[in-house]
Design an enzyme around this catalytic site. Structure first.
Site, short mmCIF file in Angstrom:
data_model
loop_
_atom_site.label_atom_id
_atom_site.label_comp_id
_atom_site.label_asym_id
_atom_site.label_seq_id
_atom_site.Cartn_x
_atom_site.Cartn_y
_atom_site.Cartn_z
N GLU A 151 -4.11 1.66 -7.35
CA GLU A 151 -4.44 2.78 -6.54
C GLU A 151 -3.49 4.21 -7.04
O GLU A 151 -2.36 4.00 -6.44
CB GLU A 151 -4.11 2.47 -5.13
CG GLU A 151 -5.16 1.44 -4.77
CD GLU A 151 -5.32 1.32 -3.36
OE1 GLU A 151 -6.63 1.42 -2.83
OE2 GLU A 151 -4.42 1.38 -2.42
N HIS A 198 0.99 -0.98 0.12
CA HIS A 198 -0.01 0.04 0.05
C HIS A 198 0.73 1.04 0.03
O HIS A 198 2.03 1.36 0.81
CB HIS A 198 -0.76 0.03 1.34
CG HIS A 198 -1.92 1.10 0.96
ND1 HIS A 198 -1.84 2.50 1.45
CD2 HIS A 198 -3.21 1.08 0.69
CE1 HIS A 198 -3.05 2.87 1.24
NE2 HIS A 198 -3.71 2.26 0.86
P1 PGA Z 1 -9.80 6.01 0.11
O1 PGA Z 1 -8.42 5.15 0.26
O2 PGA Z 1 -10.85 5.07 -0.30
O3 PGA Z 1 -9.92 6.87 1.33
O4 PGA Z 1 -9.26 6.85 -1.13
C1 PGA Z 1 -8.32 3.92 -0.47
C2 PGA Z 1 -7.07 3.25 -0.04
O5 PGA Z 1 -6.13 3.85 0.74
O6 PGA Z 1 -6.76 2.01 -0.44
#
Ligand code: PGA
Length: 235
Positions: free
Chosen positions: A158, A88
């Site tokens: 992401e 992440h």
């Molecule tokens: P968010 O976070 O939905 O608050 O943008 C997503 C993540 O960190 O996986």
């Protein structure tokens, strides 16, 4: 195939709040969604996975040893954890998690039959080299892993600038990148992987986004407990 929804609770809830959340999870009823709940590791033992799966937000890359403060994969298995989030952007950024560490974590997860949710994504919105960044992250994360199978891994695309900003990227871009990742993995490993999108997914955009990917990873919105459960029940 069921769409996947990962609820990444990050370091946001106290024990009391987690207990309230668990009560609310009884209302999760959808047969079309695989819900993966990822609480703080301290509270993993409170969850009982009858209608959803349990994921860990982290893991260490050794099974045992003198590693103060770390969490071993075999300890996670004691709590019926099925998935582990690896790579992440918050761990890359705040805990110096390098591609090499991510690679080791993926290997130890595979050895322990824990399914990895591998997060990848570019830092900057205006980057001209998004595909290069993703190529690099994927190749380094999977270095020397020849035996990758669909049951070992889920990819979560992401874009870092979309996380927690209330500004998701366009569906067109999501679709393009998701297809790119699928094709890349298919070429190398001969299977089409599950690919999620994460970054400011909420009650207004989730339905549309799910048309372009296999699922979503959700941070902020999953904390709006009632609205979140109600929304995913209707998907
Ligand atoms: P968010 O976070 O939905 O608050 O943008 C997503 C993540 O960190 O996986």
């Amino acid at each position: 195939m069921k769409k996947v929804v990962v609820a990444n609770m990050k370091m946001q809830l106290t024990k009391f709040e987690v207990e309230e959340y668990i009560n609310k999870l009884d209302d999760f009823k959808s047969n079309d969604i695989e819900l993966i709940v990822c609480p703080s590791c301290l509270y993993l033992n409170l969850f009982n996975s009858s209608n959803y799966s349990i994921g860990s937000q982290n893991v260490f890359y050794e099974n045992r040893g003198k590693y103060t403060g770390e969490i071993s994969p075999i300890q996670l298995k004691d709590y019926f954890v099925k998935y582990v989030i690896v790579g992440h952007s918050e761990r890359r950024r705040y805990f110096n998690e390098t591609d090499d560490i991510i690679n080791k974590k993926i290997k130890v997860c595979i050895d322990n039959d824990l399914k990895v949710i591998l997060c990848i994504g570019e830092e900057n919105e205006n980057s001209s080299s998004i595909l290069n960044t993703l190529d690099n992250q994927i190749e380094l994360a999977l270095e020397n892993i020849c035996n990758l199978l669909p049951e070992n891994i889920i990819f979560a695309y992401e874009p870092v600038y979309a996380i927690g900003t209330n500004k998701s990227i366009s569906n067109k871009n999501i679709s393009y990148i998701v297809d790119y990742i699928k094709e890349k993995i298919n070429k190398k490993y001969n299977f089409i992987p599950t690919v999620l999108y994460g970054g400011s997914v909420n009650e207004n955009n989730i339905k549309d986004i799910l048309l372009y990917c296999d699922g979503v990873m959700i941070g902020d919105f999953c904390l709006k407990r009632d609205k979140f459960i109600e929304t995913i029940n209707l998907l």
